[in-house]
Design a protein around this motif. Structure first.
Motif, PDB file in Angstrom:
ATOM      1  N   ALA A 120      -1.862  -0.781  -6.634  1.00 44.65           N
ATOM      2  CA  ALA A 120      -1.839  -2.213  -6.310  1.00 44.65           C
ATOM      3  C   ALA A 120      -1.128  -2.473  -4.981  1.00 44.65           C
ATOM      4  CB  ALA A 120      -1.162  -2.988  -7.437  1.00 44.65           C
ATOM      5  N   THR A 121      -0.102  -1.675  -4.644  1.00 41.05           N
ATOM      6  CA  THR A 121       0.605  -1.827  -3.369  1.00 41.05           C
ATOM      7  C   THR A 121      -0.035  -0.973  -2.271  1.00 41.05           C
ATOM      8  OG1 THR A 121       2.119   0.021  -3.784  1.00 41.05           O
ATOM      9  CG2 THR A 121       2.794  -2.167  -4.577  1.00 41.05           C
ATOM     10  N   MET A 122      -0.947  -0.089  -2.645  1.00 43.98           N
ATOM     11  CA  MET A 122      -1.563   0.923  -1.782  1.00 43.98           C
ATOM     12  C   MET A 122      -0.569   1.975  -1.311  1.00 43.98           C
ATOM     13  SD  MET A 122      -4.838  -0.553   0.350  1.00 43.98           S
ATOM     14  CE  MET A 122      -5.275   1.065   0.943  1.00 43.98           C
ATOM     15  N   MET A 123       0.610   2.033  -1.947  1.00 47.39           N
ATOM     16  CA  MET A 123       1.496   3.164  -1.693  1.00 47.39           C
ATOM     17  C   MET A 123       0.844   4.454  -2.177  1.00 47.39           C
ATOM     18  SD  MET A 123       4.139   4.599  -0.526  1.00 47.39           S
ATOM     19  CE  MET A 123       5.520   3.512  -0.190  1.00 47.39           C
ATOM     20  N   ASN A 124       0.055   4.345  -3.235  1.00 53.53           N
ATOM     21  CA  ASN A 124      -0.654   5.532  -3.714  1.00 53.53           C
ATOM     22  C   ASN A 124      -1.489   6.146  -2.589  1.00 53.53           C
ATOM     23  OD1 ASN A 124      -1.352   7.299  -5.897  1.00 53.53           O
ATOM     24  ND2 ASN A 124      -3.379   6.377  -5.901  1.00 53.53           N
ATOM     25  N   LYS A 125      -2.151   5.294  -1.818  1.00 48.89           N
ATOM     26  CA  LYS A 125      -2.957   5.804  -0.702  1.00 48.89           C
ATOM     27  C   LYS A 125      -2.057   6.343   0.401  1.00 48.89           C
ATOM     28  CE  LYS A 125      -6.242   5.622  -1.657  1.00 48.89           C
ATOM     29  NZ  LYS A 125      -7.067   6.583  -2.431  1.00 48.89           N
ATOM     30  N   GLY A 126      -0.921   5.692   0.610  1.00 41.57           N
ATOM     31  CA  GLY A 126       0.011   6.195   1.602  1.00 41.57           C
ATOM     32  C   GLY A 126       0.523   7.582   1.252  1.00 41.57           C
ATOM     33  N   LEU A 127       0.860   7.791  -0.021  1.00 38.89           N
ATOM     34  CA  LEU A 127       1.295   9.114  -0.454  1.00 38.89           C
ATOM     35  C   LEU A 127       0.162  10.130  -0.285  1.00 38.89           C
ATOM     36  CD1 LEU A 127       3.259   8.172  -3.710  1.00 38.89           C
ATOM     37  CD2 LEU A 127       4.199   8.620  -1.438  1.00 38.89           C
ATOM     38  N   GLU A 128      -1.068   9.672  -0.500  1.00 34.88           N
ATOM     39  CA  GLU A 128      -2.212  10.570  -0.340  1.00 34.88           C
ATOM     40  C   GLU A 128      -2.434  10.945   1.124  1.00 34.88           C
ATOM     41  OE1 GLU A 128      -5.521   8.710  -2.240  1.00 34.88           O
ATOM     42  OE2 GLU A 128      -4.623   8.859  -4.239  1.00 34.88           O
TER      43      GLU A 128
ATOM     44  N   ASP B 275      -5.745  -3.803   5.163  1.00 37.06           N
ATOM     45  CA  ASP B 275      -4.951  -4.908   5.681  1.00 37.06           C
ATOM     46  C   ASP B 275      -3.474  -4.523   5.544  1.00 37.06           C
ATOM     47  OD1 ASP B 275      -3.518  -7.223   6.112  1.00 37.06           O
ATOM     48  OD2 ASP B 275      -4.854  -8.510   4.968  1.00 37.06           O
ATOM     49  N   PHE B 276      -2.834  -4.165   6.666  1.00 36.82           N
ATOM     50  CA  PHE B 276      -1.460  -3.689   6.600  1.00 36.82           C
ATOM     51  C   PHE B 276      -0.467  -4.809   6.315  1.00 36.82           C
ATOM     52  CE2 PHE B 276      -3.540  -0.209   8.854  1.00 36.82           C
ATOM     53  CZ  PHE B 276      -2.980   0.889   8.212  1.00 36.82           C
ATOM     54  N   GLU B 277      -0.856  -6.065   6.533  1.00 39.19           N
ATOM     55  CA  GLU B 277       0.009  -7.170   6.141  1.00 39.19           C
ATOM     56  C   GLU B 277       0.015  -7.319   4.625  1.00 39.19           C
ATOM     57  OE1 GLU B 277       0.626 -11.996   6.826  1.00 39.19           O
ATOM     58  OE2 GLU B 277      -1.115 -10.977   7.701  1.00 39.19           O
ATOM     59  N   ARG B 278      -1.141  -7.175   4.031  1.00 42.59           N
ATOM     60  CA  ARG B 278      -1.264  -7.262   2.581  1.00 42.59           C
ATOM     61  C   ARG B 278      -0.645  -6.036   1.913  1.00 42.59           C
ATOM     62  NH1 ARG B 278      -4.640 -10.122  -0.608  1.00 42.59           N
ATOM     63  NH2 ARG B 278      -5.736 -10.857   1.242  1.00 42.59           N
ATOM     64  N   PHE B 279      -0.762  -4.889   2.581  1.00 41.64           N
ATOM     65  CA  PHE B 279      -0.315  -3.627   2.008  1.00 41.64           C
ATOM     66  C   PHE B 279       0.706  -2.950   2.928  1.00 41.64           C
ATOM     67  CE2 PHE B 279      -4.798  -4.062   0.457  1.00 41.64           C
ATOM     68  CZ  PHE B 279      -4.497  -4.275  -0.889  1.00 41.64           C
ATOM     69  N   PRO B 280       1.900  -3.498   3.050  1.00 41.47           N
ATOM     70  CA  PRO B 280       2.900  -2.905   3.945  1.00 41.47           C
ATOM     71  C   PRO B 280       3.345  -1.509   3.513  1.00 41.47           C
ATOM     72  CG  PRO B 280       3.883  -4.645   2.610  1.00 41.47           C
ATOM     73  CD  PRO B 280       2.406  -4.730   2.405  1.00 41.47           C
ATOM     74  N   CYS B 281       3.187  -1.198   2.240  1.00 41.27           N
ATOM     75  CA  CYS B 281       3.578   0.141   1.777  1.00 41.27           C
ATOM     76  C   CYS B 281       2.735   1.224   2.442  1.00 41.27           C
ATOM     77  CB  CYS B 281       3.452   0.237   0.259  1.00 41.27           C
ATOM     78  SG  CYS B 281       4.760  -0.634  -0.641  1.00 41.27           S
ATOM     79  N   LEU B 282       1.481   0.933   2.723  1.00 39.80           N
ATOM     80  CA  LEU B 282       0.628   1.896   3.402  1.00 39.80           C
ATOM     81  C   LEU B 282       1.145   2.159   4.811  1.00 39.80           C
ATOM     82  CD1 LEU B 282      -1.900   3.669   3.498  1.00 39.80           C
ATOM     83  CD2 LEU B 282      -3.230   1.632   4.106  1.00 39.80           C
ATOM     84  N   ALA B 283       1.546   1.108   5.497  1.00 41.14           N
ATOM     85  CA  ALA B 283       2.109   1.264   6.843  1.00 41.14           C
ATOM     86  C   ALA B 283       3.405   2.068   6.799  1.00 41.14           C
ATOM     87  CB  ALA B 283       2.350  -0.104   7.465  1.00 41.14           C
TER      88      ALA B 283
ATOM     89  N   ALA C  67      11.879   1.379  -6.855  1.00 39.32           N
ATOM     90  CA  ALA C  67      11.412  -0.001  -6.728  1.00 39.32           C
ATOM     91  C   ALA C  67      10.323  -0.321  -7.747  1.00 39.32           C
ATOM     92  CB  ALA C  67      10.901  -0.253  -5.312  1.00 39.32           C
ATOM     93  N   VAL C  68       9.410   0.594  -7.954  1.00 40.91           N
ATOM     94  CA  VAL C  68       8.342   0.369  -8.933  1.00 40.91           C
ATOM     95  C   VAL C  68       8.921   0.275 -10.340  1.00 40.91           C
ATOM     96  CG1 VAL C  68       6.302   1.396 -10.018  1.00 40.91           C
ATOM     97  CG2 VAL C  68       6.514   1.369  -7.520  1.00 40.91           C
TER      98      VAL C  68
ATOM     99  N   PHE D 211       7.185  -8.254  -6.999  1.00 40.85           N
ATOM    100  CA  PHE D 211       6.162  -7.313  -6.528  1.00 40.85           C
ATOM    101  C   PHE D 211       6.245  -7.097  -5.022  1.00 40.85           C
ATOM    102  CE2 PHE D 211       1.804  -6.557  -4.953  1.00 40.85           C
ATOM    103  CZ  PHE D 211       1.519  -5.375  -5.619  1.00 40.85           C
ATOM    104  N   ARG D 212       6.349  -8.173  -4.259  1.00 41.87           N
ATOM    105  CA  ARG D 212       6.324  -8.043  -2.795  1.00 41.87           C
ATOM    106  C   ARG D 212       7.647  -7.520  -2.229  1.00 41.87           C
ATOM    107  NH1 ARG D 212       3.340 -12.828   0.326  1.00 41.87           N
ATOM    108  NH2 ARG D 212       3.107 -11.147   1.843  1.00 41.87           N
ATOM    109  N   ARG D 213       8.674  -7.429  -3.058  1.00 39.85           N
ATOM    110  CA  ARG D 213       9.940  -6.865  -2.588  1.00 39.85           C
ATOM    111  C   ARG D 213       9.958  -5.342  -2.687  1.00 39.85           C
ATOM    112  NH1 ARG D 213      13.864 -10.705  -1.806  1.00 39.85           N
ATOM    113  NH2 ARG D 213      14.665  -9.125  -0.357  1.00 39.85           N
ATOM    114  N   ILE D 214       8.944  -4.759  -3.337  1.00 40.15           N
ATOM    115  CA  ILE D 214       8.871  -3.294  -3.409  1.00 40.15           C
ATOM    116  C   ILE D 214       8.899  -2.711  -1.997  1.00 40.15           C
ATOM    117  CG2 ILE D 214       7.389  -1.333  -4.022  1.00 40.15           C
ATOM    118  CD1 ILE D 214       6.445  -2.950  -6.457  1.00 40.15           C
ATOM    119  N   ALA D 215       8.064  -3.235  -1.121  1.00 40.37           N
ATOM    120  CA  ALA D 215       8.010  -2.739   0.259  1.00 40.37           C
ATOM    121  C   ALA D 215       9.323  -2.992   0.986  1.00 40.37           C
ATOM    122  CB  ALA D 215       6.858  -3.392   1.008  1.00 40.37           C
ATOM    123  N   ASP D 216       9.975  -4.111   0.707  1.00 45.29           N
ATOM    124  CA  ASP D 216      11.252  -4.414   1.362  1.00 45.29           C
ATOM    125  C   ASP D 216      12.310  -3.370   1.008  1.00 45.29           C
ATOM    126  OD1 ASP D 216      10.092  -6.692   2.424  1.00 45.29           O
ATOM    127  OD2 ASP D 216      10.854  -8.000   0.837  1.00 45.29           O
TER     128      ASP D 216
END
Length: 396
Positions: free
Chosen positions: A222-230, A310-318, A341-342, A352-357
């Motif tokens: 949901a945060t796209m951190m999964n894709k970032g880890l990938e 969308d890196f604004e929507r998914f800051p975890c990917l960035a 955080a999760v 939810f949006r504080r996970i990236a923070d």
């Protein structure tokens, strides 16, 4: 065709990957024998699996849980030997009688047994992406030193593996690979209004539109951190720098990933979103076996669509790309902060949006850490978690 039976240890047997692995293995009793099954504390599920598959060993996370399982199996007339603790996990991964290890324990907890399997020269089916995120160089050095066979289970990396030439690992530069394209579903909030994300609940974040997964990995999707880890995992698996790994949002989850070559060719691996496909591919590699997955009906799908992330929507990917480019311990810090955080979000202690923070603040504060040995990896992981927990408290 191979006829010898392969003895299989499943690390994380009661999770979705573990259960899918057992489903595939059960379809081929002439090829696979279950040697050991492990779980964290899911006694009931592991008990049923022990009765069904009769492994030699079962491993649980602590002595109390192991004692309960041991008593229940004894009452049921089972001879399965029950062990407990992290050392036992490593033992069933590196055991000399084991041929194949499915490394499917979620998070940093899966690193040590996966590394033990790699050091022991096993055929390692890697579903625990954190093993490479935490200790990519250490893990890949262990694979090279022991001669282990490392096969990726994440659908995206397995797709890339299938689309690469057979000799890619021997000489990547000679294969003409231009870039790796990792597809992403976009999760449940791909088209949600940004303002709506402030009130996201754990139930909403865990409702993935295409895949059935555990709670932690569902939130990561949901945060796209999964894709970032990938992305980080792909760097280590395939020796590709960050600038040659792109993410493509593909909501249908039919194309699992692609490889673009210097001549302009793009090779893709397609299939229904069912983890039994990559599991069966890796279990039988280099052969192919029945996985129980229905055939892909392109007429039913009708169309495939693609979007830029969308890196604004998914800051975890960035943040994941940032950690990969920084190198050193940054990826391990990223992973530890994300897990904390999760967990806080799932416990309703963090928005939810504080996970990236929390992750960004932890990356800023974690300095002077190293991942050159297993002890350093574990120390870095623990220190990053301490910082992340402080940041979570600051968010409340």
């Amino acid at each position: 065709m191979t006829t010898s039976v392969q003895r299989l240890t499943v690390l994380g047997a009661t999770g979705s990957i573990g259960m899918s692995t057992l489903d595939v293995a059960e379809r081929h009793p002439d090829r696979f024998e279950i040697f050991a099954l492990t779980a964290h504390r899911q006694i009931d599920a592991l008990f049923e699996q022990c009765l069904r598959f009769s492994p030699r060993f079962a491993v649980l996370g602590d002595d109390n849980a192991a004692g309960l399982l041991r008593s229940r199996l004894r009452e049921a007339g089972s001879s399965v030997e029950v062990l407990a603790g992290s050392r036992a996990l490593a033992e069933v991964a590196e055991h000399p009688e084991v041929d194949v290890v499915m490394a499917a324990i979620v998070g940093a907890a899966g690193l040590q047994p996966a590394l033990a399997a790699a050091r022991a020269g096993k055929k390692v089916l890697l579903a625990n992406k954190e093993a490479l995120v935490l200790s990519g160089r250490l893990f890949m050095d262990a694979v090279a030193a022991s001669g282990a066979l490392l096969l990726p289970i994440d659908s995206e990396h397995n797709a890339v593996f299938q689309a690469l030439p057979a000799d890619y690992r021997r000489d990547p530069d000679a294969c003409g690979v231009r870039r790796i394209l990792l597809t992403a579903s976009g999760g449940p909030f791909r088209s949600a209004k940004l303002a709506e994300l402030d009130a996201v609940t754990p139930e909403q974040a865990c409702a993935h539109p295409n895949w059935v997964m555990g709670r932690k990995i569902s939130v990561d999707s949901a945060t796209m951190m999964n894709k970032g880890l990938e992305v980080i995992e792909a760097h280590w698996l395939f020796g590709a720098p960050a600038e040659r790994i792109d993410v493509v949002v593909h909501p249908q989850s039919v194309i699992h990933s692609m490889v673009e070559y210097a001549d302009g060719s793009v090779l893709a691996q397609l299939g229904n979103p069912d983890m039994r496909t990559p599991i069966a591919h890796a279990l039988a590699w280099p052969e192919r076996i029945e996985a129980g997955v229905r055939s892909l009906d392109l007429f039913e799908i009708a169309r495939l669509t693609f979007e830029r992330p969308d890196f604004e929507r998914f800051p975890c990917l960035a943040l994941a790309y940032r950690a990969l480019r920084e190198g050193g311990a940054a990826a391990a810090v990223l992973n530890a902060a994300n897990e904390e955080a999760v967990a806080a979000f799932l416990d309703r202690g963090l928005a939810f949006r504080r996970i990236a923070d929390v992750i960004a603040a932890t990356l800023e504060r974690a300095h002077g850490l190293s991942v050159d040995s297993l002890d350093e990896v574990l120390a870095t992981d623990e220190r990053a978690r301490e910082i992340a927990r402080e940041e979570i408290r600051n968010c409340r």
